[in-house]
Design a protein around this motif. Structure first.
Motif, PDB file in Angstrom:
ATOM      1  N   ARG A 262      48.025  42.585  44.251  1.00 52.59           N
ATOM      2  CA  ARG A 262      46.946  42.266  43.084  1.00 52.59           C
ATOM      3  C   ARG A 262      46.617  40.797  43.155  1.00 52.59           C
ATOM      4  O   ARG A 262      45.729  40.277  42.990  1.00 52.59           O
ATOM      5  CB  ARG A 262      47.250  43.053  42.031  1.00 52.59           C
ATOM      6  CG  ARG A 262      46.929  44.492  41.910  1.00 52.59           C
ATOM      7  CD  ARG A 262      47.545  45.182  40.570  1.00 52.59           C
ATOM      8  NE  ARG A 262      46.248  44.909  39.669  1.00 52.59           N
ATOM      9  CZ  ARG A 262      45.933  45.924  38.705  1.00 52.59           C
ATOM     10  NH1 ARG A 262      46.959  46.918  38.541  1.00 52.59           N
ATOM     11  NH2 ARG A 262      44.882  45.712  38.125  1.00 52.59           N
TER      12      ARG A 262
ATOM     13  N   LEU B 292      43.305  47.796  42.876  1.00 53.66           N
ATOM     14  CA  LEU B 292      42.710  46.621  42.035  1.00 53.66           C
ATOM     15  C   LEU B 292      42.304  47.142  40.787  1.00 53.66           C
ATOM     16  O   LEU B 292      41.607  46.554  39.658  1.00 53.66           O
ATOM     17  CB  LEU B 292      41.748  46.047  42.926  1.00 53.66           C
ATOM     18  CG  LEU B 292      42.278  45.520  44.174  1.00 53.66           C
ATOM     19  CD1 LEU B 292      41.026  44.736  45.120  1.00 53.66           C
ATOM     20  CD2 LEU B 292      43.068  44.108  43.594  1.00 53.66           C
ATOM     21  N   THR B 293      41.990  48.523  40.625  1.00 57.64           N
ATOM     22  CA  THR B 293      41.502  49.149  39.219  1.00 57.64           C
ATOM     23  C   THR B 293      42.694  49.933  38.705  1.00 57.64           C
ATOM     24  O   THR B 293      42.412  50.770  37.928  1.00 57.64           O
ATOM     25  CB  THR B 293      40.401  50.133  39.578  1.00 57.64           C
ATOM     26  OG1 THR B 293      40.643  50.918  40.439  1.00 57.64           O
ATOM     27  CG2 THR B 293      39.372  49.265  39.896  1.00 57.64           C
TER      28      THR B 293
ATOM     29  N   VAL C 164      45.363  39.141  46.173  1.00 55.68           N
ATOM     30  CA  VAL C 164      43.465  39.230  46.282  1.00 55.68           C
ATOM     31  C   VAL C 164      42.937  38.478  45.288  1.00 55.68           C
ATOM     32  O   VAL C 164      41.888  37.856  45.659  1.00 55.68           O
ATOM     33  CB  VAL C 164      43.466  40.904  46.323  1.00 55.68           C
ATOM     34  CG1 VAL C 164      41.922  41.084  45.944  1.00 55.68           C
ATOM     35  CG2 VAL C 164      44.000  41.481  47.183  1.00 55.68           C
ATOM     36  N   ALA C 165      43.520  38.469  44.090  1.00 54.53           N
ATOM     37  CA  ALA C 165      42.906  37.661  42.996  1.00 54.53           C
ATOM     38  C   ALA C 165      42.800  36.123  43.417  1.00 54.53           C
ATOM     39  O   ALA C 165      41.831  35.647  43.288  1.00 54.53           O
ATOM     40  CB  ALA C 165      43.517  37.600  41.657  1.00 54.53           C
TER      41      ALA C 165
ATOM     42  N   ARG D 296      32.979  39.086  42.514  1.00 52.96           N
ATOM     43  CA  ARG D 296      34.384  38.698  42.979  1.00 52.96           C
ATOM     44  C   ARG D 296      35.270  37.933  41.996  1.00 52.96           C
ATOM     45  O   ARG D 296      36.634  38.331  41.831  1.00 52.96           O
ATOM     46  CB  ARG D 296      34.297  37.816  44.272  1.00 52.96           C
ATOM     47  CG  ARG D 296      33.909  38.109  45.315  1.00 52.96           C
ATOM     48  CD  ARG D 296      33.704  37.271  46.409  1.00 52.96           C
ATOM     49  NE  ARG D 296      34.906  36.724  47.027  1.00 52.96           N
ATOM     50  CZ  ARG D 296      35.113  36.292  48.178  1.00 52.96           C
ATOM     51  NH1 ARG D 296      34.027  35.807  49.084  1.00 52.96           N
ATOM     52  NH2 ARG D 296      36.250  36.035  48.671  1.00 52.96           N
TER      53      ARG D 296
ATOM     54  N   VAL E 108      36.551  40.858  39.389  1.00 50.96           N
ATOM     55  CA  VAL E 108      37.639  41.682  40.089  1.00 50.96           C
ATOM     56  C   VAL E 108      38.843  40.868  40.007  1.00 50.96           C
ATOM     57  O   VAL E 108      40.071  41.420  39.416  1.00 50.96           O
ATOM     58  CB  VAL E 108      37.556  42.241  41.533  1.00 50.96           C
ATOM     59  CG1 VAL E 108      38.585  42.788  42.337  1.00 50.96           C
ATOM     60  CG2 VAL E 108      36.188  43.057  41.688  1.00 50.96           C
ATOM     61  N   ALA E 109      38.992  39.373  40.208  1.00 52.09           N
ATOM     62  CA  ALA E 109      39.779  38.763  40.211  1.00 52.09           C
ATOM     63  C   ALA E 109      40.483  38.511  38.837  1.00 52.09           C
ATOM     64  O   ALA E 109      41.711  38.764  38.538  1.00 52.09           O
ATOM     65  CB  ALA E 109      39.928  37.337  40.613  1.00 52.09           C
TER      66      ALA E 109
ATOM     67  N   LEU F 216      36.488  46.940  33.881  1.00 60.44           N
ATOM     68  CA  LEU F 216      36.165  47.109  35.381  1.00 60.44           C
ATOM     69  C   LEU F 216      36.390  48.722  35.799  1.00 60.44           C
ATOM     70  O   LEU F 216      35.671  49.131  36.435  1.00 60.44           O
ATOM     71  CB  LEU F 216      37.170  46.111  36.392  1.00 60.44           C
ATOM     72  CG  LEU F 216      36.695  46.284  37.558  1.00 60.44           C
ATOM     73  CD1 LEU F 216      35.276  46.040  38.151  1.00 60.44           C
ATOM     74  CD2 LEU F 216      37.665  45.435  38.644  1.00 60.44           C
ATOM     75  N   ARG F 217      37.439  48.956  35.065  1.00 60.61           N
ATOM     76  CA  ARG F 217      37.937  50.605  35.320  1.00 60.61           C
ATOM     77  C   ARG F 217      36.498  51.653  34.826  1.00 60.61           C
ATOM     78  O   ARG F 217      36.088  52.236  35.452  1.00 60.61           O
ATOM     79  CB  ARG F 217      39.018  50.776  34.642  1.00 60.61           C
ATOM     80  CG  ARG F 217      39.735  51.969  35.453  1.00 60.61           C
ATOM     81  CD  ARG F 217      41.424  51.967  34.843  1.00 60.61           C
ATOM     82  NE  ARG F 217      41.611  51.199  33.719  1.00 60.61           N
ATOM     83  CZ  ARG F 217      42.593  50.194  33.902  1.00 60.61           C
ATOM     84  NH1 ARG F 217      43.068  49.903  35.100  1.00 60.61           N
ATOM     85  NH2 ARG F 217      42.709  49.775  32.800  1.00 60.61           N
TER      86      ARG F 217
ATOM     87  N   GLN G 271      40.057  34.968  45.733  1.00 53.63           N
ATOM     88  CA  GLN G 271      38.588  35.083  45.383  1.00 53.63           C
ATOM     89  C   GLN G 271      38.245  33.534  44.923  1.00 53.63           C
ATOM     90  O   GLN G 271      37.267  33.172  44.852  1.00 53.63           O
ATOM     91  CB  GLN G 271      38.597  35.917  44.196  1.00 53.63           C
ATOM     92  CG  GLN G 271      38.841  37.529  44.612  1.00 53.63           C
ATOM     93  CD  GLN G 271      38.444  37.705  45.925  1.00 53.63           C
ATOM     94  OE1 GLN G 271      37.282  37.589  46.304  1.00 53.63           O
ATOM     95  NE2 GLN G 271      39.332  38.258  46.852  1.00 53.63           N
TER      96      GLN G 271
ATOM     97  N   ALA H 270      40.315  40.853  36.630  1.00 54.35           N
ATOM     98  CA  ALA H 270      40.697  42.099  36.242  1.00 54.35           C
ATOM     99  C   ALA H 270      42.081  42.199  36.528  1.00 54.35           C
ATOM    100  O   ALA H 270      42.988  43.012  36.063  1.00 54.35           O
ATOM    101  CB  ALA H 270      39.855  43.258  36.529  1.00 54.35           C
ATOM    102  N   GLN H 271      42.715  41.479  37.407  1.00 59.18           N
ATOM    103  CA  GLN H 271      44.182  41.447  37.879  1.00 59.18           C
ATOM    104  C   GLN H 271      44.943  40.799  37.075  1.00 59.18           C
ATOM    105  O   GLN H 271      46.121  40.964  37.115  1.00 59.18           O
ATOM    106  CB  GLN H 271      44.304  40.898  39.382  1.00 59.18           C
ATOM    107  CG  GLN H 271      43.135  41.433  40.441  1.00 59.18           C
ATOM    108  CD  GLN H 271      42.886  42.849  40.304  1.00 59.18           C
ATOM    109  OE1 GLN H 271      44.091  43.667  40.272  1.00 59.18           O
ATOM    110  NE2 GLN H 271      41.813  43.285  40.291  1.00 59.18           N
TER     111      GLN H 271
END
Lengths: 204, 204
Positions: A115, A177-178, A118-119, B115, B118-119, B131-132, A122, B121-122
């Motif tokens: 996670r 990611l969620t 991936v973050a 993007r 999402v980042a 986000l969920r 970005q 949210a990590q």
């Protein structure tokens, strides 16, 4: 290429230029792995890895352009590839792949590490490129599940195996990611079924 | 609930407590949207939104717990929902959904904004929860593509429409998060075909 930052320790391993020294490289990866296991991604820094591996920071940066690139290599080393399940049935292979990947992410620290990667990708171009390359490798690997299916005649010959792997992997990423890694065997089977059996009504 | 931070401007709109004042809310969302269009996600801050909307920061925080929650609402307002294409053929609907979503992400600033969300949210639990919730709403919405297919008899009755939507959306997310938004009509069709036609050889 032999420049080092001023260094107050005499014990550090010296790099021999830009060639990778396998022993030093191994020491760095092991130190990074140990730090990750002990403190998770939050306490992870190139500084701490250098200290533990007794390597210079420039040595580390010469091989891994940033923290994320190093994390990605450690992450990959730890990963038990669930690609090699070969039950002879594509639906079961796919469901097992998913179940194993979710469990690996959820039960070890690996999910948190990925996670984070991936973050980072970005907002950092080097991390993004590392992740892109890693993704392409994984599609080729995971694609083997589907290539086997084509070879034994279970899947249509015009199936794009890497695309099928990408669809499978995208599903798993989004779950990670969620924060929805809990997957029952039933749910994994339903996902696998919808991915491979098709959704169309008979005769359509 | 009417407390404000000390404020050096007399022009700010005053909140009327914890009830949402639709006019103020609208002003905040419009200011946020304008700032995003002008400066992208990098220059976006609650401070700047407050200044532009002439609202107090506490007013904004009362309705949106953090920057990411506000960004998510702006992102969603800008989004042209490609769910409503109804060509009467599931494969075409899915391909169009993908093509439109990728183009929306790539051609407006929306992809960069998502993007970022999402980042965030990590590493942030409030952003993760936002986000969920957003993901669950989107699955219900996008699921309608597949529900329509079931209703007109094109899809099997035992298809889980929201799961099909999740698979589709996971694919799109991964493309976005690895910076691979270019998709040709041919590729979108192939993805749609593999998702809905099934991969199995005839008779399996």
């Amino acid at each position: 290429m032999t420049q080092h930052e001023p260094d107050d320790s005499d014990e550090r391993r010296r790099s021999i230029g830009s060639r990778r020294n396998p022993q030093t490289q191994q020491a760095i990866l092991e130190a990074a792995e140990a730090l990750l296991i002990e403190g998770g991604v939050a306490g992870f820094s190139i500084e701490a890895v250098a200290r533990r591996a007794r390597a210079g920071k420039p040595t580390i940066y010469r091989w891994w352009p940033n923290k994320t690139a190093l994390l990605l290599e450690v992450y990959h080393r730890q990963k038990v590839a669930p690609v090699h399940n070969d039950t002879g049935k594509i639906e079961t292979d796919v469901a097992l792949f998913l179940t194993h990947l979710m469990a690996h992410w959820g039960n070890t620290g690996a999910g948190q590490v990925f996670r984070f990667i991936v973050a980072e990708a970005q907002r950092d171009a080097v991390a993004a490129e590392a992740l892109r390359r890693y993704g392409a490798e994984r599609r080729a690997q995971t694609g083997k599940i589907f290539t086997r299916g084509i070879e034994r005649g279970e899947l249509r010959g015009d199936v794009d195996a890497e695309l099928a792997a990408e669809i499978l992997s995208g599903f798993a990423w989004q779950r990670l990611l969620t924060g929805r890694l809990q997957i029952s065997a039933e749910e994994a089977s339903q996902v696998a079924r919808q991915m491979v059996r098709g959704l169309l009504a008979p005769g359509r």
